[in-house]
Write a protein that holds these residues in place. Sequence first.
Motif, PDB file in Angstrom:
ATOM      1  N   GLY A 665       0.729  -1.273  -0.105  1.00  0.00           N
ATOM      2  CA  GLY A 665       0.015  -0.274   0.028  1.00  0.00           C
ATOM      3  C   GLY A 665       0.779   1.216   0.037  1.00  0.00           C
ATOM      4  O   GLY A 665       0.185   2.339   0.035  1.00  0.00           O
ATOM      5  N   VAL A 666       2.019   1.301  -0.150  1.00  0.00           N
ATOM      6  CA  VAL A 666       3.122   2.549  -0.046  1.00  0.00           C
ATOM      7  C   VAL A 666       3.084   2.954  -1.545  1.00  0.00           C
ATOM      8  O   VAL A 666       2.526   2.259  -2.590  1.00  0.00           O
ATOM      9  CB  VAL A 666       4.312   2.140   0.246  1.00  0.00           C
ATOM     10  N   SER A 667       3.660   4.155  -1.670  1.00  0.00           N
ATOM     11  CA  SER A 667       3.681   4.948  -2.882  1.00  0.00           C
ATOM     12  C   SER A 667       5.000   4.771  -3.340  1.00  0.00           C
ATOM     13  O   SER A 667       6.093   4.864  -2.258  1.00  0.00           O
ATOM     14  CB  SER A 667       3.210   6.610  -2.563  1.00  0.00           C
ATOM     15  N   ILE A 668       5.659   4.834  -4.362  1.00  0.00           N
ATOM     16  CA  ILE A 668       6.745   4.801  -4.832  1.00  0.00           C
ATOM     17  C   ILE A 668       7.165   6.100  -5.677  1.00  0.00           C
ATOM     18  O   ILE A 668       6.457   6.609  -6.608  1.00  0.00           O
ATOM     19  CB  ILE A 668       7.254   3.424  -5.941  1.00  0.00           C
ATOM     20  N   SER A 669       8.354   6.885  -5.329  1.00  0.00           N
ATOM     21  CA  SER A 669       8.798   7.906  -5.845  1.00  0.00           C
ATOM     22  C   SER A 669      10.205   7.663  -6.444  1.00  0.00           C
ATOM     23  O   SER A 669      10.894   7.157  -5.956  1.00  0.00           O
ATOM     24  CB  SER A 669       8.939   9.013  -4.615  1.00  0.00           C
ATOM     25  N   ILE A 670      10.248   8.425  -7.737  1.00  0.00           N
ATOM     26  CA  ILE A 670      11.782   8.333  -8.480  1.00  0.00           C
ATOM     27  C   ILE A 670      12.373   9.658  -8.016  1.00  0.00           C
ATOM     28  O   ILE A 670      11.668  10.585  -8.443  1.00  0.00           O
ATOM     29  CB  ILE A 670      11.291   8.296  -9.980  1.00  0.00           C
ATOM     30  N   ASP A 671      13.539   9.427  -7.560  1.00  0.00           N
ATOM     31  CA  ASP A 671      14.209  10.677  -6.899  1.00  0.00           C
ATOM     32  C   ASP A 671      15.099  11.130  -8.088  1.00  0.00           C
ATOM     33  O   ASP A 671      15.776  10.103  -8.605  1.00  0.00           O
ATOM     34  CB  ASP A 671      14.894  10.183  -5.632  1.00  0.00           C
ATOM     35  N   ASP A 672      15.563  12.398  -8.022  1.00  0.00           N
ATOM     36  CA  ASP A 672      16.651  12.744  -9.126  1.00  0.00           C
ATOM     37  C   ASP A 672      16.337  12.354 -10.405  1.00  0.00           C
ATOM     38  O   ASP A 672      17.339  12.371 -11.253  1.00  0.00           O
ATOM     39  CB  ASP A 672      17.941  12.092  -8.607  1.00  0.00           C
ATOM     40  N   PHE A 673      14.966  12.754 -10.882  1.00  0.00           N
ATOM     41  CA  PHE A 673      14.812  12.355 -12.141  1.00  0.00           C
ATOM     42  C   PHE A 673      15.324  13.144 -13.062  1.00  0.00           C
ATOM     43  O   PHE A 673      15.227  14.450 -12.852  1.00  0.00           O
ATOM     44  CB  PHE A 673      13.026  12.345 -12.293  1.00  0.00           C
ATOM     45  N   GLY A 674      15.854  12.706 -14.163  1.00  0.00           N
ATOM     46  CA  GLY A 674      16.493  13.451 -15.271  1.00  0.00           C
ATOM     47  C   GLY A 674      18.176  13.325 -15.128  1.00  0.00           C
ATOM     48  O   GLY A 674      18.623  13.808 -16.046  1.00  0.00           O
ATOM     49  N   THR A 675      18.418  12.692 -13.970  1.00  0.00           N
ATOM     50  CA  THR A 675      19.961  12.790 -13.905  1.00  0.00           C
ATOM     51  C   THR A 675      20.599  11.511 -14.397  1.00  0.00           C
ATOM     52  O   THR A 675      21.833  11.373 -14.368  1.00  0.00           O
ATOM     53  CB  THR A 675      20.514  13.053 -12.570  1.00  0.00           C
ATOM     54  N   LEU A 683      10.168   3.412 -17.507  1.00  0.00           N
ATOM     55  CA  LEU A 683       9.556   4.100 -16.600  1.00  0.00           C
ATOM     56  C   LEU A 683       8.043   3.791 -16.793  1.00  0.00           C
ATOM     57  O   LEU A 683       7.525   3.745 -15.733  1.00  0.00           O
ATOM     58  CB  LEU A 683       9.728   5.530 -17.074  1.00  0.00           C
ATOM     59  N   LYS A 684       7.458   3.643 -17.812  1.00  0.00           N
ATOM     60  CA  LYS A 684       6.047   3.205 -17.939  1.00  0.00           C
ATOM     61  C   LYS A 684       5.635   1.858 -17.349  1.00  0.00           C
ATOM     62  O   LYS A 684       4.632   1.515 -17.145  1.00  0.00           O
ATOM     63  CB  LYS A 684       5.517   3.305 -19.355  1.00  0.00           C
ATOM     64  N   ARG A 685       6.525   0.982 -17.158  1.00  0.00           N
ATOM     65  CA  ARG A 685       6.558  -0.212 -16.680  1.00  0.00           C
ATOM     66  C   ARG A 685       6.732  -0.376 -15.001  1.00  0.00           C
ATOM     67  O   ARG A 685       6.354  -1.388 -14.512  1.00  0.00           O
ATOM     68  CB  ARG A 685       7.661  -1.273 -17.062  1.00  0.00           C
ATOM     69  N   PHE A 686       7.400   0.716 -14.621  1.00  0.00           N
ATOM     70  CA  PHE A 686       7.504   0.704 -13.343  1.00  0.00           C
ATOM     71  C   PHE A 686       6.205   1.302 -12.404  1.00  0.00           C
ATOM     72  O   PHE A 686       5.700   2.352 -13.204  1.00  0.00           O
ATOM     73  CB  PHE A 686       8.627   1.859 -12.706  1.00  0.00           C
ATOM     74  N   PRO A 687       5.683   0.569 -11.496  1.00  0.00           N
ATOM     75  CA  PRO A 687       4.775   1.233 -10.698  1.00  0.00           C
ATOM     76  C   PRO A 687       4.945   2.417 -10.051  1.00  0.00           C
ATOM     77  O   PRO A 687       5.050   2.355  -8.646  1.00  0.00           O
ATOM     78  CB  PRO A 687       4.209  -0.237  -9.887  1.00  0.00           C
ATOM     79  N   VAL A 688       5.156   3.615 -10.330  1.00  0.00           N
ATOM     80  CA  VAL A 688       5.788   4.796  -9.773  1.00  0.00           C
ATOM     81  C   VAL A 688       4.313   5.793  -9.706  1.00  0.00           C
ATOM     82  O   VAL A 688       3.423   5.818 -10.617  1.00  0.00           O
ATOM     83  CB  VAL A 688       6.694   5.652 -10.810  1.00  0.00           C
ATOM     84  N   ASP A 689       4.486   6.505  -8.462  1.00  0.00           N
ATOM     85  CA  ASP A 689       3.401   7.433  -8.246  1.00  0.00           C
ATOM     86  C   ASP A 689       4.095   8.835  -8.321  1.00  0.00           C
ATOM     87  O   ASP A 689       3.002   9.621  -8.530  1.00  0.00           O
ATOM     88  CB  ASP A 689       2.888   7.236  -6.917  1.00  0.00           C
ATOM     89  N   ILE A 690       5.164   9.210  -8.041  1.00  0.00           N
ATOM     90  CA  ILE A 690       5.689  10.379  -7.838  1.00  0.00           C
ATOM     91  C   ILE A 690       7.021  10.605  -8.568  1.00  0.00           C
ATOM     92  O   ILE A 690       7.807   9.559  -8.648  1.00  0.00           O
ATOM     93  CB  ILE A 690       6.027  10.693  -6.465  1.00  0.00           C
ATOM     94  N   LEU A 691       7.313  11.745  -9.314  1.00  0.00           N
ATOM     95  CA  LEU A 691       8.621  12.070  -9.673  1.00  0.00           C
ATOM     96  C   LEU A 691       8.932  13.102  -9.139  1.00  0.00           C
ATOM     97  O   LEU A 691       8.313  14.138  -8.824  1.00  0.00           O
ATOM     98  CB  LEU A 691       8.483  12.508 -11.473  1.00  0.00           C
ATOM     99  N   LYS A 692      10.346  13.210  -8.726  1.00  0.00           N
ATOM    100  CA  LYS A 692      10.945  14.360  -7.893  1.00  0.00           C
ATOM    101  C   LYS A 692      12.009  14.907  -9.010  1.00  0.00           C
ATOM    102  O   LYS A 692      12.907  14.327  -9.549  1.00  0.00           O
ATOM    103  CB  LYS A 692      11.525  13.920  -6.724  1.00  0.00           C
ATOM    104  N   VAL A 693      11.727  16.473  -9.268  1.00  0.00           N
ATOM    105  CA  VAL A 693      12.955  16.888 -10.220  1.00  0.00           C
ATOM    106  C   VAL A 693      13.836  17.346  -9.420  1.00  0.00           C
ATOM    107  O   VAL A 693      13.926  17.834  -8.381  1.00  0.00           O
ATOM    108  CB  VAL A 693      11.972  18.233 -10.730  1.00  0.00           C
ATOM    109  N   ASP A 694      14.913  17.056  -9.851  1.00  0.00           N
ATOM    110  CA  ASP A 694      16.319  17.076  -9.258  1.00  0.00           C
ATOM    111  C   ASP A 694      16.725  18.697  -8.935  1.00  0.00           C
ATOM    112  O   ASP A 694      16.458  19.233 -10.100  1.00  0.00           O
ATOM    113  CB  ASP A 694      17.724  16.410  -9.887  1.00  0.00           C
TER     114      ASP A 694
END
Length: 773
Positions: A665-675, A683-694
């Motif tokens: 039930g947790v959320s997944i966030s991609i940190d430092d996106f773009g680096t 990315l579309k295959r990952f069950p991601v909820d949040i993107l963090k702009v580096d």
Amino acid sequence: DNDFFGVTGSDIALETLLAQLPIGDREQHLLVFDAKGQLLAHPDLDKTTLEQYGREGKKLLTEDFVNPDLQKLVSETIRLKLPESANSFVQDGETHIINIRKVENLNWYIGIYKKRSSALSALEELKVKFFGLFILYAILVALLLHQALYQLVLRRIHSLVNAVVSFGKGQLQTEFPKANKDEIGTLNGSFRDMAIEIRKLIDGLNQRISEKEIAEKAANRLSKAVAFSGTGVVITNQDFEIKYVNPKMVEMTGFEERHFIGSPLLNIISQEMAILVDDIDIDLRSRNYWRGDTLLQGNERQSVWVSLSISPIREDGGEITSYVASAQDISFVKESQRKMEQLAYFDTLTGLANRTFFRMQLRKSMALAERGHYAFALFYFDLDEFKRINDTLGHDAGDQLLVEVANRLKKRLRTEDTIARLGGDEFAVLLSGIEHQTHAMEVANTIQRTLNEPIKLGNNEVIISASIGITMAPFDSQEEDQLLKHADLAMYEAKAKGRNTFHFYSQELNAAANERLFIENELRTGIREGQFRVYYQPQVDCRNNQVVGYEALIRWFHPKEGMIPPTKFIPIAEATGLIVELGAWILQEACEFAARLASQDLKNNISINLSARQFKDANLVSTLDKIIKQTGVEPKRLHLELTESMLMGHVEAAILQLHQLKALGVSISIDDFGTGYSSLSYLKRFPVDILKVDRSFVKDIPQDSNDMEITAAIIAMAQKLKLNVVAEGVETIEQIEFLQNNNCYIVQGYYYSKPIPEDELPALYEQLNSLNS
């Protein structure tokens, strides 16, 4: 004291007493009666008879049980009151002998009787035995007389006759009888003396014959041993002229026998060993022997390595009459030594020196450097991305690549330089005579240019590079281990600078290494003693300046060093594996913090960074599930932050792990996106909820238009993928306005707050409320 006290006694039943007596058996019978003629015991008196007489009240009288002849003796005994009597009576037609004794105190008579024939039979047997013994004694006396005569006369004569006959038949070891003082003894002695003299004469002749046969056999054996020996043998005279060579020497050299006969001994040594011939000649003439390894001269064939031994042959007086040289073929031993040295000191794959040989050469170079006027450079490097080539093209291709690298190094470097493969894709080079860094830089550039040329591996063509660490001796260190350590540190610094480059050792690298070692040692103590704290940086909705969540960030407060930045200890914790224990502690602290916020009706989203080692930990899911249940935090409030590089290593395994985490039930966030890789297909295959702009894209807004375009594109892409966006590193109002204009409203940065401890949150809320007002 002669005082009477009374009488004591005991009764014994008559039946019990009589049962102990031999009333009747096969040989003799017992009769007991009293002075009144009453019967007490008799062979015919049994229990039935006693019971019958008892019923009838009749007395047991002797006359009812014994015959008249015996009754007469009984009556006469009672009448005369005889204390003891012996007599006979007839019963059943046979005479019996009876002996009657009186028991005075009881007034009883006890009579024992048996058949006369039975009593006298023992006497008859005794007479027969005495007669038999007399006959045996007579025979024994006769035998003793015969034996005495045989021992004294006949045996001695027979022994003498047999000894003489045996001696006459050639049995020289025959023993004659011992001599006595009588005539027979004198005759024995004479024959024995004569036999001894004859035996001595014959033994002397036999010994001479045996010695001659042994000498002939030994000479024959020695001749055959030399001829058939597996060792080449040469015999010379005292002037070292060859007189004999065995077949093995002919076989080893390929020359015929006549080539050797009459020639000097030292001609058998190969011309390649000419420098040794004079030394051998001097030793032979001064010490008369020589021994060592050398090469034999061959006839149109390769020289043969032998262990040569030259020794003198002396006569009984000590005079040297000849010399013998033995040559043992040790070609196989020499070849084995060469192969052993190859295996011990050289890499089997590339043919380069191995670690052992490299260390030996390094020690020699250090010893020369200590004496002054000698300097050298030590290169330590490995191949960049070698593991990727190994994994994609296979280990055979990796081995082929290493061989090609070794060949290129051998072609481009000098023969006096030591090139070694230390293991895997690690190489080292000792460059002699290098005193200045400029010269070492030229060699490093040469190595890199050489390695950068394309390499054909099967159907594939690859280009490789190397990260080279360089240390100069004896300037950087005069100790072997320190020099290797310095080169290793310099290599890792070259890797940190982006690879495909080189770096010289400096004291700063050593200080950094010592700091790393200090942090690594202190990390364990810090975890054990609770020196770490979790700080929280708020994530704010910039439209209304309301806190919507926090990012948990660890801080280390060392008791002596103060606060140690995460940039220093996190990589070390990751490398040592301590990050797993540390990460589990952060998860526990952050979830408890979120639960406390929920109890105060405050926004309690909490973002927690997962390290690569922690994400790959097999116990991560179970540990997180346990913490969620224990703290009671809502799983949807827990945002796990991962970097792109962590997910791109093993994509399928990463996707599986992400789905297992999402199942909690947790959320997944991609940190430092773009680096990192920023692969949209993954990315579309990952069950991601949040993107963090580096923060690297945000910090130069609005000055850098490229960063603004990239940031806007990331925000737009996230919205198309229906992902939430969080911008990091926001520090100015201009950045806030830009993000708002591009529909990114959740921001995090120093504009609102730096990371703070939990006890400073009330002041944060007051500050944000003041902004709203």
